[in-house]
Design a protein around this motif. Structure first.
Motif, mmCIF file in Angstrom:
data_model
loop_
_atom_site.group_PDB
_atom_site.id
_atom_site.type_symbol
_atom_site.label_atom_id
_atom_site.label_comp_id
_atom_site.label_asym_id
_atom_site.label_seq_id
_atom_site.Cartn_x
_atom_site.Cartn_y
_atom_site.Cartn_z
ATOM 1 N N THR A 1 -29.947 -82.796 24.031
ATOM 2 C CA THR A 1 -28.740 -82.298 24.694
ATOM 3 C C THR A 1 -27.847 -81.612 23.670
ATOM 4 O OG1 THR A 1 -27.208 -84.148 24.348
ATOM 5 C CG2 THR A 1 -28.878 -84.416 26.077
ATOM 6 N N PRO A 2 -26.806 -80.899 24.113
ATOM 7 C CA PRO A 2 -25.870 -80.297 23.168
ATOM 8 C C PRO A 2 -25.160 -81.333 22.297
ATOM 9 C CG PRO A 2 -25.651 -79.281 25.324
ATOM 10 C CD PRO A 2 -26.551 -80.468 25.498
ATOM 11 N N ARG B 1 -28.319 -73.046 38.154
ATOM 12 C CA ARG B 1 -28.429 -71.696 38.686
ATOM 13 C C ARG B 1 -29.891 -71.374 38.978
ATOM 14 N NH1 ARG B 1 -26.245 -67.973 34.467
ATOM 15 N NH2 ARG B 1 -24.342 -69.148 34.905
ATOM 16 N N CYS C 1 -27.969 -83.564 34.803
ATOM 17 C CA CYS C 1 -28.950 -82.505 34.588
ATOM 18 C C CYS C 1 -30.305 -82.887 35.181
ATOM 19 C CB CYS C 1 -29.081 -82.249 33.084
ATOM 20 S SG CYS C 1 -30.311 -80.997 32.665
ATOM 21 N N ASP D 1 -24.166 -75.864 30.628
ATOM 22 C CA ASP D 1 -24.553 -74.467 30.827
ATOM 23 C C ASP D 1 -25.332 -74.374 32.137
ATOM 24 O OD1 ASP D 1 -25.688 -71.967 30.847
ATOM 25 O OD2 ASP D 1 -26.301 -71.997 28.757
ATOM 26 N N GLU D 2 -24.810 -73.619 33.109
ATOM 27 C CA GLU D 2 -25.410 -73.579 34.441
ATOM 28 C C GLU D 2 -26.792 -72.943 34.450
ATOM 29 O OE1 GLU D 2 -22.908 -72.053 37.473
ATOM 30 O OE2 GLU D 2 -21.491 -73.740 37.339
ATOM 31 N N SER D 3 -27.122 -72.201 33.414
ATOM 32 C CA SER D 3 -28.451 -71.603 33.365
ATOM 33 C C SER D 3 -29.526 -72.646 33.093
ATOM 34 C CB SER D 3 -28.510 -70.520 32.284
ATOM 35 O OG SER D 3 -28.355 -71.095 30.986
ATOM 36 N N CYS D 4 -29.105 -73.856 32.719
ATOM 37 C CA CYS D 4 -30.062 -74.924 32.420
ATOM 38 C C CYS D 4 -30.829 -75.345 33.669
ATOM 39 C CB CYS D 4 -29.349 -76.122 31.804
ATOM 40 S SG CYS D 4 -30.413 -77.564 31.523
ATOM 41 N N SER E 1 -32.112 -80.320 27.671
ATOM 42 C CA SER E 1 -31.001 -80.144 28.607
ATOM 43 C C SER E 1 -29.914 -79.310 27.942
ATOM 44 C CB SER E 1 -30.438 -81.509 29.026
ATOM 45 O OG SER E 1 -29.215 -81.352 29.720
ATOM 46 N N ARG E 2 -29.541 -78.191 28.570
ATOM 47 C CA ARG E 2 -28.451 -77.369 28.050
ATOM 48 C C ARG E 2 -27.173 -77.524 28.866
ATOM 49 N NH1 ARG E 2 -32.534 -73.826 28.634
ATOM 50 N NH2 ARG E 2 -31.353 -72.652 30.207
ATOM 51 N N CYS E 3 -27.206 -78.405 29.877
ATOM 52 C CA CYS E 3 -26.003 -78.618 30.682
ATOM 53 C C CYS E 3 -24.851 -79.037 29.775
ATOM 54 C CB CYS E 3 -26.267 -79.701 31.735
ATOM 55 S SG CYS E 3 -27.269 -79.134 33.135
#
Length: 479
Positions: free
Chosen positions: A375-376, A429, A351, A423-426, A419-421
């Motif tokens: 992170t998640p 994208r 990320c 998730d591609e919106s993090c 970091s939300r990876c």
């Protein structure tokens, strides 16, 4: 019987003892209650006999059951027939789409020997220590997961290192070049620095004359020569043989790297140093590095060996290229490493919000960069150092979970990122406004990485050109 190999050997042994008893297939079949054609299938390894039939065959052939079930070929000719039959039942031969040649008694001896020789060479070339990228990644992933289960710690190897160092009187502290030379002498080696090493090898060992050839002692970063020499010696200390496959090559490489690190940063002295730093809540890769005179990366990796096993701290390690791709990684603290469908992490991009990548964007890189990252999978703390080689910039990160950050210097940093990876919106994208503005106007010219198209030299050791090595040794043999 559970494999085709077992059935082939068993069948040939039955045929061997039938011939000695001077019985035809039909004659022996009548005695044991099966037709000759069924017995022929058994002798050719194409049908598994019931145990009751094996007992009957043992009785009628007057051969003990244990001898009938032996895994050895009864004679040299039969051994060749078995080898040919085994080779032709394998996936390698099947992939060629060629018809099988029956390994029968009617096959001339010269033809049999020639066919077996061809199969041996075919297998040798296929299993020569070079792997496809998929095979290499799979083997590397399995090794990384195995080391994670062990907390990246090999106690038996630690003992070997301490015993080896004790033989040359090393008590602790930084391992000098002189001590490394003494260790080489104790193992029957002499260290020789040359400027014409094969380009595909970091060092070359001449086992016959007991010489270890290394790069010139004056090269930049010459402290790494100690590690190269120790790695070369480790093959002998650990009793390694030429690797038979890529997984074994990776295991050996891990072991020699571990041996070198444990020699440069011996367990007893290292644990004493780190435990004292933990008691002060001042653990630092920088201090550990300086205390033992090693590279930042070597110190960070060595701390992964000892942190969990001796300090009770789960940790993670990352080495990234300048574009954010993973070169090396280890974690047992739950850091959510990116991975492909096979589980491999090498080459995956972390990320953009992780400390390991943010550190590469800083202008001032003279000190370590500290950051907490949400992170998640939880919050993690990292200390990141950057560097530069001829191949480009890189970052080295060593970190732990939020709960264990209290033991480390830099824990009071106010730097924090989300970091939300994956998730591609993090961070993968692009923002919608940029997509709208540029998606129909952008046409970049991609940079092709030469290594993608460059095959590794095919030799006994992966990535090493045998011809270069042998010509190098020949040139130096007379000196």
């Amino acid at each position: 019987m559970s494999t085709s190999t077992d059935l082939i050997t068993l069948g040939r042994r039955i045929r061997h003892f039938r011939k000695i008893a001077d019985l035809t297939l039909d004659q022996l079949g009548d005695k044991v209650g099966v037709v000759g054609s069924q017995l022929s299938l058994i002798e050719n390894g194409r049908r598994e006999p019931k145990f009751s039939l094996l007992q009957s065959l043992s009785t009628e052939l007057n051969v003990p059951l244990a001898e009938l079930l032996s895994e050895e070929a009864p004679d040299a000719r039969t051994a060749l027939e078995i080898e040919l039959a085994r080779a032709q039942t394998g996936d390698l031969y099947a992939s060629l789409g060629l018809p099988k040649v029956p390994a029968s008694r009617n096959l001339p001896q010269e033809t049999l020997e020639s066919l077996v020789g061809l199969h041996r060479e075919l297998i040798r070339r296929a299993t020569e220590s070079i792997a496809t990228p998929e095979e290499a990644r799979r083997a590397n992933t399995e090794l990384r997961e195995n080391m994670r289960e062990r907390d990246n710690y090999l106690p038996d190897l630690e003992k070997v290192v301490e015993q080896t160092l004790a033989r040359v009187g090393h008590q602790g502290g930084a391992l000098s070049h002189r001590t490394v030379s003494l260790l080489a002498e104790d193992l029957g080696f002499s260290l020789i620095h040359v400027n014409d090493l094969p380009h595909s090898a970091r060092s070359v060992t001449d086992l016959a004359s007991g010489r270890i050839y290394l790069p010139p002692a004056s090269i930049p970063g010459g402290h790494g020569l100690r590690s190269m020499a120790l790695q070369a010696m480790a093959h002998r200390v650990l009793g390694h043989q030429p690797p038979s496959n890529y997984a074994e090559f990776l295991r050996q490489r891990l072991e020699i790297n571990y041996f070198a690190a444990a020699s440069l940063m011996p367990q007893t002295a290292s644990v004493k140093f780190l435990a004292a730093a933990k008691a002060r809540r001042d653990l630092s890769v920088e201090d550990f590095r300086d205390a033992f005179g090693v590279t930042h990366e070597a110190a960070a990796l060595r701390m992964t060996n000892l942190a969990t096993s001796h300090l009770g701290i789960d940790v993670h390690f990352l080495r990234l290229t300048d574009d954010g791709a993973i070169q090396k990684a280890y974690e047992n603290d739950g850091l959510p490493l990116p991975h492909d469908v096979t589980g491999a992490v090498e080459g995956q991009f972390v990320c953009r919000n992780w400390a390991a990548r943010i550190a590469l964007t800083r202008t001032n890189r003279s000190t370590e960069f500290y950051q907490y990252t949400d992170t998640p999978s939880g919050t993690f703390w990292c200390a990141t150092q950057t560097g530069t080689t001829a191949a480009g910039e890189f970052s080295i990160s060593f970190g732990t979970s939020f709960a264990d950050a209290k033991w480390f210097r830099g824990r009071d940093t106010e730097k924090r990122a989300l970091s939300r990876c994956p998730d591609e919106s993090c961070c993968k994208r692009p923002p919608n406004d940029l997509v709208d503005r540029w998606s129909s106007s952008a046409w970049p010219s991609a940079r092709l990485h030469a290594q993608v198209l460059s095959p590794l030299p095919s030799g006994t050791f992966p990535g090493v050109d045998d011809r270069e090595v042998y010509e190098f040794l020949e040139a130096h043999a007379a000196s």
